[in-house]
Design an enzyme around this catalytic site. Structure first.
Site, PDB file in Angstrom:
ATOM      1  CD  GLU A 189       8.437   7.497   2.079  1.00  0.00           C
ATOM      2  OE1 GLU A 189       8.345   7.813   3.280  1.00  0.00           O
ATOM      3  OE2 GLU A 189       7.452   7.246   1.369  1.00  0.00           O
ATOM      4  CG  ASP A 199       2.914   9.058   3.582  1.00  0.00           C
ATOM      5  OD1 ASP A 199       3.371   8.506   2.563  1.00  0.00           O
ATOM      6  OD2 ASP A 199       3.216   8.689   4.736  1.00  0.00           O
TER       7      ASP A 199
END
Length: 395
Positions: A133, A281
């Site tokens: 990410e 997440d």
């Protein structure tokens, strides 16, 4: 490996629930699914009684950073195993460890530790591969990512990273950055999921990105442009592109905090269960009590505050990752968004498996597939988690 039999359960298939069924597993795979009265345990079998609860495919978390007081960015085997074991208690049978923007030293350390942890991970959710990410994100949409490490994609840099870590299976990028389209084409060539994230792109830029190989949207709505003005004119943003590009898949943090009930219903209505994956997440605070915590590595991470079921920046100006677990996501979609249980489970199992290209062996209860199974009760409270035929957790 001993034969494993789950009995007296309501088996959740991709489109229906079959009551009073048994699931027979052997050598880490599902051998048969049949009526409960059609199987007779033999000496040496391990039998698990679902007690009238649900027998579902194991939950797949395709975007997770930590849990149980650990973060993958800690760069230790202990952290990797701690995260995997924590999330297994909540029904996760497989997950994708996710990085944050960081120093090159930290990133390459994660690559090394991932391999070592995979060899000794016996009690936690399976580590499917790595999700990077960043660091190629918009400064305007950096969110809780450390802006000091943001960069623009350069072939020589990301090419070196890809060669160093063949375990990378997805990479989240802001596609409007110079060099991002070329990077998307390279990721597609290598069979890596290219995902739109932390982006200030307008609709046309996302369309070009999709054509270049970006087929997925990372945590839809979070750190992502919506309708905006440029030179007085309105432009659709990345959020609108997610809906207008039919083939685009999305993931949502369905913890009931990142997205309110109305938006959860909106995503489900217009993208559907087959193009919407649920993801936690989660950062290190998942499975931990409220209080101060750290997003990212203990050495270089950012201080955050856990309260009201979510992690926030200390000034409470933005969320800083979730503390959700996969069972909470399914409960939220069923209880708050009104999604049928079968479809909520699919969004946590088969849909992420398809997006990751793993649905031939994971994501649903079908004969021949991996014996990844979660048993939960009517409150979606997890009582047993099984990964590839190994019982990871049971009450």
């Amino acid at each position: 490996m001993e034969r494993l039999i789950l009995t007296n359960g309501n088996v959740i298939r991709p489109t229906r629930i079959e009551s009073g069924m048994a699931v027979v597993c052997r050598n880490g795979r599902i051998e048969r699914i049949l009526p409960g009265n059609g199987v007779t345990p033999e000496p040496g079998d391990r039998v698990i009684d679902a007690r009238g609860g649900y027998i579902a495919p194991g939950f797949i978390d395709m975007h997770v950073h930590g849990g149980g007081g650990h973060d993958f960015m800690d760069g230790t085997v202990e952290a990797f195993l701690g995260v995997a074991e924590t999330h297994a208690r909540y029904g996760t049978t497989a997950l994708v460890p996710t990085t944050l923007t960081c120093t090159d030293e930290e990133l390459y350390r994660v690559f090394e530790v991932f391999r070592e942890a995979g060899r000794c991970n016996k009690r936690g959710a399976r580590l499917l591969g790595l999700h990077l990410e960043g660091p190629y994100f918009s400064h305007r949409q950096s969110g809780a990512q450390d802006p000091h490490y943001l960069k623009t994609p350069r072939r020589e840099e990301y090419g070196t990273i890809l060669e160093a870590a063949p375990e990378i299976i997805r990479w989240s990028v802001a596609p409007e950055l110079d060099g991002a389209l070329e990077m998307g084409r390279e990721l597609r060539r290598r069979g890596i999921l290219a995902s739109v994230a932390h982006t200030d792109a307008v609709y046309d830029e996302v369309v070009r990105a999709h054509e270049a190989g970006y087929t997925h949207m990372t945590h839809l709505y979070s750190a992502m442009s919506s309708v905006t003005r440029r030179n007085a004119r309105r432009y659709a943003g990345a959020v609108e592109a997610a809906y207008l590009i039919d083939a685009m898949t999305v993931e949502i943090i369905a913890d009931g905090v990142h997205l309110p009930e109305a938006l959860l219903r909106f995503v489900y209505k217009f993208k559907g269960a087959d193009r919407t994956a649920l993801c936690t997440d989660a950062m290190r605070g998942a499975g931990m009590p409220d209080g101060e915590s750290v997003l990212g590595s203990l050495r270089n991470g950012r201080r955050v505050l856990i309260e009201e079921g979510v992690a926030k920046l200390p000034d409470r100006s933005a969320f800083a990752g979730s503390v959700a677990t996969t069972d909470r996501l399914v409960r939220t979609m069923v209880g708050a968004a009104g999604v049928p249980l079968v479809e909520a489970v699919r969004m946590m199992s088969l849909t992420p498996a398809r997006i990751l290209g793993l649905d031939a062996r994971k994501g649903s209860l079908d004969e021949g597939k991996d014996a990844d199974i979660v048993v939960f009760d009517s409150r979606i409270h997890v009582v047993t988690t099984i990964s590839e035929g190994h019982v990871l957790y049971t009450e």
